[in-house]
Design a protein around this motif. Sequence first.
Motif, PDB file in Angstrom:
ATOM      1  N   SER A   1     -82.124 -38.797  53.365  1.00  0.00           N
ATOM      2  CA  SER A   1     -81.657 -37.484  53.824  1.00  0.00           C
ATOM      3  C   SER A   1     -80.824 -36.778  52.748  1.00  0.00           C
ATOM      4  N   GLU A   2     -80.165 -37.576  51.893  1.00  0.00           N
ATOM      5  CA  GLU A   2     -79.336 -36.997  50.822  1.00  0.00           C
ATOM      6  C   GLU A   2     -80.105 -36.874  49.501  1.00  0.00           C
ATOM      7  N   LEU A   3     -81.434 -36.792  49.591  1.00  0.00           N
ATOM      8  CA  LEU A   3     -82.289 -36.728  48.390  1.00  0.00           C
ATOM      9  C   LEU A   3     -81.844 -35.647  47.404  1.00  0.00           C
ATOM     10  N   ARG A   4     -81.795 -36.045  46.123  1.00  0.00           N
ATOM     11  CA  ARG A   4     -81.562 -35.073  45.050  1.00  0.00           C
ATOM     12  C   ARG A   4     -82.823 -34.986  44.198  1.00  0.00           C
ATOM     13  N   VAL A   5     -83.197 -33.767  43.845  1.00  0.00           N
ATOM     14  CA  VAL A   5     -84.437 -33.548  43.112  1.00  0.00           C
ATOM     15  C   VAL A   5     -84.153 -32.832  41.798  1.00  0.00           C
ATOM     16  N   GLU A   6     -84.644 -33.395  40.691  1.00  0.00           N
ATOM     17  CA  GLU A   6     -84.517 -32.747  39.377  1.00  0.00           C
ATOM     18  C   GLU A   6     -85.921 -32.520  38.834  1.00  0.00           C
ATOM     19  N   VAL A   7     -86.373 -31.266  38.856  1.00  0.00           N
ATOM     20  CA  VAL A   7     -87.715 -30.923  38.394  1.00  0.00           C
ATOM     21  C   VAL A   7     -87.626 -29.768  37.400  1.00  0.00           C
ATOM     22  N   PRO A   8     -88.627 -29.628  36.528  1.00  0.00           N
ATOM     23  CA  PRO A   8     -88.531 -28.604  35.478  1.00  0.00           C
ATOM     24  C   PRO A   8     -88.898 -27.191  35.931  1.00  0.00           C
TER      25      PRO A   8
ATOM     26  N   ILE B   1     -85.166 -38.135  42.771  1.00  0.00           N
ATOM     27  CA  ILE B   1     -86.447 -38.027  42.071  1.00  0.00           C
ATOM     28  C   ILE B   1     -86.257 -37.084  40.889  1.00  0.00           C
ATOM     29  N   ARG B   2     -86.637 -37.568  39.710  1.00  0.00           N
ATOM     30  CA  ARG B   2     -86.664 -36.726  38.513  1.00  0.00           C
ATOM     31  C   ARG B   2     -88.106 -36.669  38.037  1.00  0.00           C
ATOM     32  N   GLN B   3     -88.645 -35.464  37.940  1.00  0.00           N
ATOM     33  CA  GLN B   3     -90.009 -35.312  37.429  1.00  0.00           C
ATOM     34  C   GLN B   3     -89.954 -34.697  36.041  1.00  0.00           C
TER      35      GLN B   3
ATOM     36  N   GLU C   1     -92.218 -39.834  36.321  1.00  0.00           N
ATOM     37  CA  GLU C   1     -91.364 -39.667  37.494  1.00  0.00           C
ATOM     38  C   GLU C   1     -90.363 -40.820  37.556  1.00  0.00           C
ATOM     39  N   HIS C   2     -89.100 -40.456  37.625  1.00  0.00           N
ATOM     40  CA  HIS C   2     -88.032 -41.463  37.667  1.00  0.00           C
ATOM     41  C   HIS C   2     -87.381 -41.453  39.047  1.00  0.00           C
ATOM     42  N   PHE C   3     -87.233 -42.632  39.642  1.00  0.00           N
ATOM     43  CA  PHE C   3     -86.728 -42.761  41.003  1.00  0.00           C
ATOM     44  C   PHE C   3     -85.466 -43.622  41.057  1.00  0.00           C
ATOM     45  N   THR C   4     -84.569 -43.247  41.951  1.00  0.00           N
ATOM     46  CA  THR C   4     -83.471 -44.136  42.326  1.00  0.00           C
ATOM     47  C   THR C   4     -83.657 -44.450  43.806  1.00  0.00           C
ATOM     48  N   VAL C   5     -83.562 -45.744  44.143  1.00  0.00           N
ATOM     49  CA  VAL C   5     -83.808 -46.203  45.512  1.00  0.00           C
ATOM     50  C   VAL C   5     -82.553 -46.881  46.048  1.00  0.00           C
ATOM     51  N   CYS C   6     -82.210 -46.557  47.279  1.00  0.00           N
ATOM     52  CA  CYS C   6     -81.056 -47.192  47.928  1.00  0.00           C
ATOM     53  C   CYS C   6     -81.436 -47.569  49.351  1.00  0.00           C
ATOM     54  N   GLU C   7     -81.297 -48.838  49.670  1.00  0.00           N
ATOM     55  CA  GLU C   7     -81.613 -49.335  51.022  1.00  0.00           C
ATOM     56  C   GLU C   7     -82.972 -48.871  51.526  1.00  0.00           C
ATOM     57  N   GLY C   8     -83.974 -49.013  50.673  1.00  0.00           N
ATOM     58  CA  GLY C   8     -85.346 -48.725  51.080  1.00  0.00           C
ATOM     59  C   GLY C   8     -85.747 -47.266  51.074  1.00  0.00           C
TER      60      GLY C   8
END
Lengths: 126, 126
Positions: free
Chosen positions: B31-38, B104-106, B92-99
């Motif tokens: 729910s707290e997803l952060r997105v870094e895209v160009p 997401i960085r694209q 694509e670079h991901f950080t995962v926490c508790e499943g």
Amino acid sequence: VEKTDTLSVVRAYHQGWTGKNFETSEKLLASELRVEVPINEYPDRESFGKALEGFGSMTRGVKLLAEFADGDEAMLLYDMEVEHLGMLRVAEHFTVCEGKITRIRQIHDTAALRSSGFAGSASSES
Amino acid sequence: VEKTDTLSVVRAYHQGWTGKNFETSEKLLASELRVEVPINEYPDRESFGKALEGFGSMTRGVKLLAEFADGDEAMLLYDMEVEHLGMLRVAEHFTVCEGKITRIRQIHDTAALRSSGFAGSASSES
């Protein structure tokens, strides 16, 4: 191939050119190097080494965000501050064989590069 | 966090949207997803999920070139064939926490996207 060996080669390559020690990095490129980049073309190690010196010389700072290795492959993610361009985020995928880099794939945006005249330099084929 | 856990979450996410099973992928976004895209901006999970469905629906094929994981981070490299655009290489670079995926960085080129009118869609803030 050990993961640590692959990563140590890639780290040495990255630390070399970002620290303006271009020869250190060029020595880690295999003679049969293949380069896949989104702009310009580098058909061999010599042309890519020349571009590395040119572009590396314009680099004002590099911040490594992530690094990975698995078998003979590795991947880096970094932000770089480039003279006349600004910030550029780069993902770089490497294949390493017997201590040398045999393939480099760079993934980055080219919009700012194209509008700043970085396309079609002396190192370009097209 | 186990490397295999991180990679299994990221694989499930990737296989979901590339197979047009968007709900599968959206459920893996925190729910707290952060997105870094160009290009464009996605301030929250909902706006990114909507873009994923829009862009994913235009995807004609995806070829995974490499995957890595280390701790709570993972990285994918793939080529995708996109309707009205052609081939797009994406890191694509991901950080995962508790499943769940928390960041997401694209990284990809935007030159063809901009010239094809993909910038400034309904999901964009700017």
